[in-house]
Design an enzyme around this catalytic site. Structure first.
Site, PDB file in Angstrom:
ATOM      1  N   SER A   1      -6.753   1.023  13.123  1.00  0.00           N
ATOM      2  CA  SER A   1      -5.914   0.533  14.222  1.00  0.00           C
ATOM      3  C   SER A   1      -6.144   1.318  15.502  1.00  0.00           C
ATOM      4  O   SER A   1      -5.989   0.780  16.613  1.00  0.00           O
ATOM      5  CB  SER A   1      -4.438   0.616  13.824  1.00  0.00           C
ATOM      6  OG  SER A   1      -4.167  -0.171  12.689  1.00  0.00           O
TER       7      SER A   1
ATOM      8  N   ASP B   1       0.820  -1.210   0.000  1.00  0.00           N
ATOM      9  CA  ASP B   1       0.000   0.000   0.000  1.00  0.00           C
ATOM     10  C   ASP B   1       0.858   1.266   0.000  1.00  0.00           C
ATOM     11  O   ASP B   1       0.484   2.279  -0.594  1.00  0.00           O
ATOM     12  CB  ASP B   1      -0.936  -0.002   1.212  1.00  0.00           C
ATOM     13  CG  ASP B   1      -2.119  -0.939   1.021  1.00  0.00           C
ATOM     14  OD1 ASP B   1      -2.465  -1.221  -0.144  1.00  0.00           O
ATOM     15  OD2 ASP B   1      -2.686  -1.399   2.025  1.00  0.00           O
ATOM     16  N   GLY B   2       2.009   1.223   0.677  1.00  0.00           N
ATOM     17  CA  GLY B   2       2.894   2.387   0.668  1.00  0.00           C
ATOM     18  C   GLY B   2       3.378   2.712  -0.734  1.00  0.00           C
ATOM     19  O   GLY B   2       3.479   3.882  -1.121  1.00  0.00           O
TER      20      GLY B   2
ATOM     21  N   THR C   1      -9.296   1.945   6.545  1.00  0.00           N
ATOM     22  CA  THR C   1      -8.781   0.613   6.876  1.00  0.00           C
ATOM     23  C   THR C   1      -7.292   0.644   7.209  1.00  0.00           C
ATOM     24  O   THR C   1      -6.653  -0.405   7.312  1.00  0.00           O
ATOM     25  CB  THR C   1      -9.015  -0.361   5.708  1.00  0.00           C
ATOM     26  OG1 THR C   1      -8.534   0.229   4.496  1.00  0.00           O
ATOM     27  CG2 THR C   1     -10.495  -0.681   5.565  1.00  0.00           C
ATOM     28  N   ALA C   2      -6.734   1.845   7.388  1.00  0.00           N
ATOM     29  CA  ALA C   2      -5.315   1.984   7.705  1.00  0.00           C
ATOM     30  C   ALA C   2      -5.141   2.368   9.186  1.00  0.00           C
ATOM     31  O   ALA C   2      -5.716   1.745  10.066  1.00  0.00           O
ATOM     32  CB  ALA C   2      -4.675   3.002   6.761  1.00  0.00           C
ATOM     33  N   TYR C   3      -4.394   3.414   9.461  1.00  0.00           N
ATOM     34  CA  TYR C   3      -4.070   3.794  10.841  1.00  0.00           C
ATOM     35  C   TYR C   3      -5.320   4.100  11.656  1.00  0.00           C
ATOM     36  O   TYR C   3      -5.420   3.759  12.835  1.00  0.00           O
ATOM     37  CB  TYR C   3      -3.130   5.001  10.809  1.00  0.00           C
ATOM     38  CG  TYR C   3      -2.477   5.367  12.121  1.00  0.00           C
ATOM     39  CD1 TYR C   3      -2.612   4.580  13.265  1.00  0.00           C
ATOM     40  CD2 TYR C   3      -1.687   6.524  12.222  1.00  0.00           C
ATOM     41  CE1 TYR C   3      -1.993   4.920  14.460  1.00  0.00           C
ATOM     42  CE2 TYR C   3      -1.068   6.869  13.406  1.00  0.00           C
ATOM     43  CZ  TYR C   3      -1.221   6.073  14.517  1.00  0.00           C
ATOM     44  OH  TYR C   3      -0.613   6.417  15.699  1.00  0.00           O
TER      45      TYR C   3
ATOM     46  N   ASP D   1      -4.501   9.390   4.903  1.00  0.00           N
ATOM     47  CA  ASP D   1      -4.749  10.124   6.145  1.00  0.00           C
ATOM     48  C   ASP D   1      -3.734  11.222   6.406  1.00  0.00           C
ATOM     49  O   ASP D   1      -2.629  11.244   5.862  1.00  0.00           O
ATOM     50  CB  ASP D   1      -4.768   9.160   7.343  1.00  0.00           C
ATOM     51  CG  ASP D   1      -3.590   8.191   7.355  1.00  0.00           C
ATOM     52  OD1 ASP D   1      -2.471   8.606   7.043  1.00  0.00           O
ATOM     53  OD2 ASP D   1      -3.804   7.004   7.674  1.00  0.00           O
TER      54      ASP D   1
ATOM     55  N   ASP E   1      -2.580  11.643  22.424  1.00  0.00           N
ATOM     56  CA  ASP E   1      -1.244  11.640  21.811  1.00  0.00           C
ATOM     57  C   ASP E   1      -1.281  12.247  20.417  1.00  0.00           C
ATOM     58  O   ASP E   1      -0.250  12.627  19.872  1.00  0.00           O
ATOM     59  CB  ASP E   1      -0.712  10.205  21.704  1.00  0.00           C
ATOM     60  CG  ASP E   1      -0.279   9.641  23.053  1.00  0.00           C
ATOM     61  OD1 ASP E   1      -0.283  10.387  24.043  1.00  0.00           O
ATOM     62  OD2 ASP E   1       0.052   8.437  23.102  1.00  0.00           O
TER      63      ASP E   1
END
Length: 285
Positions: free
Chosen positions: A187, A68-69, A182-184, A142, A171
């Protein structure tokens, strides 16, 4: 058809995947272009080589080979030229990719024009620097704002035209597109959105208050994030764009986040929809 192949040779299997993909595409009459910087990894006399800024305008489609990157970086390169991107997965999840290594024969569909194009919304971040500078960034997945001083929590306020949206002790904050849900963001506990939707997800990272929940925001507003003057975090904040760009935000500076006028275009063979990918890649539905 002119096709640029942009691989990530750090991914195991990418070199062999490029060899097979190039052979299939050449066999169906396509012209293959490769970045001159990748010639030391893959040198084929049947391919044309050159600098990215010279060969992208000559191509009809860009193929990303990696995870994905890799596809995020390929999309960034393609957007100024309005070129669509097809992803081949040689990474771990490859949620944004269309093909796996064992499906390369489907590249014949690309040459025959048997595909559609999917448009994905993006986000824009604008930062007004303390010295009058204006910085702008665009993200497909994002925008992540995190504290630099790891010893102190950040106090952040998000406002829109109508006033305060919410305040956070955390944070950091993630502003995600549906594509990036569906990424960070996922999570960090954010919701999963169908990538065809038009929305912005705002998810706190390790919030101090247990009742803090992600929010889904409308896209016809601009959102301003500032760190509170009373914040104990004196190191400032850092902005990450699709996990790559890093920009330091000093206390007193603001980040404006809104839907971008730029869009990413992905090749879709119509064989796998979003919900198939959820089942296959994450086994969560």
């Amino acid at each position: 058809m002119n096709i640029l192949i942009r691989p990530n040779f750090d991914k195991k299997g990418s070199l062999e995947c490029v060899r097979k993909a190039a052979s299939i595409l050449l066999g169906h009459g396509a012209q293959i272009f490769i970045n001159e910087a990748d010639r030391s990894f893959f040198d084929d006399p049947q391919c044309r080589y050159g600098p990215m800024e010279e060969i992208i305008p000559l191509c009809d489609v860009l193929i990303s080979v990696g995870g994905d990157g890799t596809i995020l970086r390929t999309v960034k390169a393609a957007i100024p030229y309005g070129k669509p991107v097809l992803g081949i997965n040689t990474g771990r999840i490859g949620f944004l990719t269309q093909l796996e290594e064992g499906e390369l024969e489907d590249l014949a569909l690309l040459v025959r024009g048997e595909y559609s194009l999917a448009s994905r919304m993006m986000l824009k971040a604008r930062i007004e620097g303390s010295c009058g500078e204006d910085f702008q960034y665009h993200a497909l997945n994002d925008l992540v704002i995190t504290r630099i001083d790891s010893n102190n929590i950040a106090d952040m306020v998000v406002t829109a035209q109508e006033g305060r949206v919410s305040s956070f002790r955390a944070d950091g904050l993630i502003f995600s597109t549906p594509t990036g849900s569906t990424a960070y963001s996922m999570s960090a506990g954010g919701p999963i959105l169908d990538p065809s939707l038009d929305a912005i997800i705002m998810t706190a990272i390790c919030p101090h208050a247990a009742i803090t929940r992600p929010m889904v925001l409308r896209t016809d507003r601009s959102y301003c994030l500032c760190e509170s003057q009373s914040s104990s975090n004196r190191g400032g904040l850092s902005l990450s764009v699709d996990g790559r760009t890093s920009h330091r935000i000093l206390l007193g500076e603001c980040i404006y986040i809104e839907k971008s006028t730029q869009t990413a275009t992905l090749v879709d063979f119509g064989k796998k929809d979003f919900y198939w990918a959820l089942n296959k890649k994450f086994s969560i539905t």
